[in-house]
Structure formats: C-alpha cells, structure tokens
Motif scaffolding. Structure first.
Motif, PDB file in Angstrom:
ATOM      1  N   CYS A  75       0.827  -1.213   0.000  1.00  0.00           N
ATOM      2  CA  CYS A  75       0.000   0.000   0.000  1.00  0.00           C
ATOM      3  C   CYS A  75       0.859   1.259   0.000  1.00  0.00           C
ATOM      4  CB  CYS A  75      -0.933  -0.008   1.207  1.00  0.00           C
ATOM      5  SG  CYS A  75      -2.221  -1.263   1.099  1.00  0.00           S
ATOM      6  N   ALA A  76       1.861   1.297   0.878  1.00  0.00           N
ATOM      7  CA  ALA A  76       2.697   2.497   0.976  1.00  0.00           C
ATOM      8  C   ALA A  76       3.490   2.722  -0.306  1.00  0.00           C
ATOM      9  CB  ALA A  76       3.635   2.394   2.166  1.00  0.00           C
ATOM     10  N   GLY A  77       4.029   1.678  -0.885  1.00  0.00           N
ATOM     11  CA  GLY A  77       4.790   1.811  -2.122  1.00  0.00           C
ATOM     12  C   GLY A  77       3.930   2.259  -3.281  1.00  0.00           C
ATOM     13  N   ASP A  78       2.712   1.772  -3.307  1.00  0.00           N
ATOM     14  CA  ASP A  78       1.781   2.164  -4.354  1.00  0.00           C
ATOM     15  C   ASP A  78       1.477   3.659  -4.281  1.00  0.00           C
ATOM     16  OD1 ASP A  78       0.182   1.630  -6.553  1.00  0.00           O
ATOM     17  OD2 ASP A  78      -1.574   1.159  -5.335  1.00  0.00           O
ATOM     18  N   VAL A  79       1.227   4.149  -3.082  1.00  0.00           N
ATOM     19  CA  VAL A  79       0.942   5.575  -2.892  1.00  0.00           C
ATOM     20  C   VAL A  79       2.184   6.407  -3.205  1.00  0.00           C
ATOM     21  CG1 VAL A  79       0.321   7.329  -1.186  1.00  0.00           C
ATOM     22  CG2 VAL A  79      -0.919   5.164  -1.249  1.00  0.00           C
ATOM     23  N   GLN A  80       3.358   5.933  -2.807  1.00  0.00           N
ATOM     24  CA  GLN A  80       4.587   6.681  -3.068  1.00  0.00           C
ATOM     25  C   GLN A  80       4.888   6.782  -4.559  1.00  0.00           C
ATOM     26  OE1 GLN A  80       7.511   4.624  -0.761  1.00  0.00           O
ATOM     27  NE2 GLN A  80       6.933   5.644   1.144  1.00  0.00           N
ATOM     28  N   ILE A  81       4.677   5.705  -5.284  1.00  0.00           N
ATOM     29  CA  ILE A  81       4.906   5.742  -6.734  1.00  0.00           C
ATOM     30  C   ILE A  81       3.924   6.699  -7.392  1.00  0.00           C
ATOM     31  CG2 ILE A  81       4.715   4.384  -8.852  1.00  0.00           C
ATOM     32  CD1 ILE A  81       5.902   2.050  -7.253  1.00  0.00           C
ATOM     33  N   PHE A  82       2.668   6.641  -6.985  1.00  0.00           N
ATOM     34  CA  PHE A  82       1.666   7.539  -7.551  1.00  0.00           C
ATOM     35  C   PHE A  82       1.976   8.993  -7.210  1.00  0.00           C
ATOM     36  CE2 PHE A  82      -2.535   9.435  -8.086  1.00  0.00           C
ATOM     37  CZ  PHE A  82      -2.854   8.934  -9.336  1.00  0.00           C
ATOM     38  N   ALA A  83       2.430   9.239  -5.975  1.00  0.00           N
ATOM     39  CA  ALA A  83       2.803  10.602  -5.580  1.00  0.00           C
ATOM     40  C   ALA A  83       4.002  11.092  -6.382  1.00  0.00           C
ATOM     41  CB  ALA A  83       3.105  10.657  -4.087  1.00  0.00           C
ATOM     42  N   PHE A  84       4.944  10.201  -6.669  1.00  0.00           N
ATOM     43  CA  PHE A  84       6.100  10.587  -7.470  1.00  0.00           C
ATOM     44  C   PHE A  84       5.697  10.942  -8.901  1.00  0.00           C
ATOM     45  CE2 PHE A  84       9.490   9.384 -10.435  1.00  0.00           C
ATOM     46  CZ  PHE A  84      10.453  10.313 -10.054  1.00  0.00           C
ATOM     47  N   VAL A  85       4.862  10.103  -9.508  1.00  0.00           N
ATOM     48  CA  VAL A  85       4.447  10.350 -10.896  1.00  0.00           C
ATOM     49  C   VAL A  85       3.662  11.655 -10.994  1.00  0.00           C
ATOM     50  CG1 VAL A  85       2.972   9.485 -12.754  1.00  0.00           C
ATOM     51  CG2 VAL A  85       4.513   7.932 -11.564  1.00  0.00           C
ATOM     52  N   THR A  86       2.718  11.876 -10.076  1.00  0.00           N
ATOM     53  CA  THR A  86       1.960  13.122 -10.116  1.00  0.00           C
ATOM     54  C   THR A  86       2.831  14.314  -9.723  1.00  0.00           C
ATOM     55  OG1 THR A  86       1.107  12.684  -7.899  1.00  0.00           O
ATOM     56  CG2 THR A  86      -0.282  12.051  -9.757  1.00  0.00           C
ATOM     57  N   GLY A  87       3.853  14.084  -8.894  1.00  0.00           N
ATOM     58  CA  GLY A  87       4.791  15.157  -8.565  1.00  0.00           C
ATOM     59  C   GLY A  87       5.619  15.583  -9.766  1.00  0.00           C
ATOM     60  N   VAL A  88       6.018  14.620 -10.586  1.00  0.00           N
ATOM     61  CA  VAL A  88       6.736  14.951 -11.824  1.00  0.00           C
ATOM     62  C   VAL A  88       5.830  15.754 -12.753  1.00  0.00           C
ATOM     63  CG1 VAL A  88       7.770  13.950 -13.903  1.00  0.00           C
ATOM     64  CG2 VAL A  88       8.362  13.043 -11.674  1.00  0.00           C
ATOM     65  N   ALA A  89       4.552  15.364 -12.817  1.00  0.00           N
ATOM     66  CA  ALA A  89       3.601  16.121 -13.627  1.00  0.00           C
ATOM     67  C   ALA A  89       3.444  17.541 -13.087  1.00  0.00           C
ATOM     68  CB  ALA A  89       2.251  15.409 -13.653  1.00  0.00           C
ATOM     69  N   TRP A  90       3.431  17.686 -11.767  1.00  0.00           N
ATOM     70  CA  TRP A  90       3.341  19.002 -11.146  1.00  0.00           C
ATOM     71  C   TRP A  90       4.564  19.846 -11.506  1.00  0.00           C
ATOM     72  CZ3 TRP A  90       3.375  19.826  -5.128  1.00  0.00           C
ATOM     73  CH2 TRP A  90       3.179  21.178  -4.850  1.00  0.00           C
ATOM     74  N   CYS A  91       5.746  19.247 -11.451  1.00  0.00           N
ATOM     75  CA  CYS A  91       6.961  19.985 -11.818  1.00  0.00           C
ATOM     76  C   CYS A  91       6.928  20.416 -13.279  1.00  0.00           C
ATOM     77  CB  CYS A  91       8.190  19.125 -11.544  1.00  0.00           C
ATOM     78  SG  CYS A  91       8.513  18.843  -9.803  1.00  0.00           S
TER      79      CYS A  91
END
Length: 138
Positions: free
Chosen positions: A42-58
């Motif tokens: 669960c934690a890894g799934d959320v972290q990967i999703f947060a990273f991908v959306t963070g790259v989109a934010w950047c």
C-alpha cells in the motif's frame, strides 16, 4: 514582495491542487478500499503515484513559469477574484491534461512525454493569461 507571490501562486497552485486530489484518492484507494499492489504494498503504491503526479506538477510549473513571466504585469494589477478565476481555469486545464495524458501525449519516451506536458501547459497558461489580460482593468 507581494507582487512576486501572485506569480508564484499562478505558476504553482494549478498543479498542486490536482496533485493533492490525486494523492488523496490514492491514499483512500490503498488504505480504505484495500486496493494495494502486491509487489509494492500500500505504501509503495501511494509513493509511486505521488512521485508520478509530482513529476507532472513539476512539468506544469516549468510550463506555467514563462507564461507568468510574460504576463507578470497583468498578474500584478488584476484583482483577487479575477486571479482566482484564472487559477481555477489553469487547474481545470491541468486536470484535463492529466486525464488525457495516457491517450494523447507521446508515450514513446518519458522525456518526450514530459516535454509535451511542459509545452501544453505553457500554451494553455498563455491562453488563459492572455484572456485575463483582456479583462484586466486599465
């Protein structure tokens, strides 16, 4: 100094609002619904999703920054309500771009997809801020 914050808000907030919403959805999906990836948990799934959306934010910030620089005088002289309307329009554009990213952005390479995201964000920000300049008081 107060004038600089208007440009920072116009560049960063339209990407931050979808990021918060999408990461909140991923947290809800993982921890409340129990839809976890068996490999990452669960934690890894959320972290990967947060990273991908963070790259989109950047990518969104990089695309919005030149538009905010070009229209900095417009951002400084509009009232708060019109600036808020422009930020809402930019946020809707970023959400739409994220929704269409899978099918409409070039997925050949990650760099190509990021470059397309930056370019589309810049064009959309230029269009919204150009419309805002038409409504700006003299």
């Amino acid at each position: 100094m107060m004038r600089l914050w208007r440009s920072v808000v116009a560049a960063a907030v339209p990407g931050a609002i979808p990021w918060v919403g999408l990461v909140s959805h991923a947290l809800f999906d993982a921890y409340i619904c129990g839809n976890c990836d068996p490999k990452f948990g669960c934690a890894g799934d959320v972290q990967i999703f947060a990273f991908v959306t963070g790259v989109a934010w950047c990518c969104s910030v990089v695309g919005h920054a030149p538009a905010c620089f070009v229209f900095r005088d417009v951002l400084y002289r509009v009232n708060t309500w019109r600036l808020t309307a422009a930020i809402i329009a930019l946020t809707i554009g970023q959400g739409t771009l994220f929704a269409l990213a899978d099918s409409h952005l070039p997925g050949i390479t990650l760099f190509g997809m990021m470059a397309a995201w930056v370019g589309l964000s810049a064009v959309y920000a230029l269009l919204v801020l150009a419309a805002l300049s038409l409504w700006a008081p003299d």
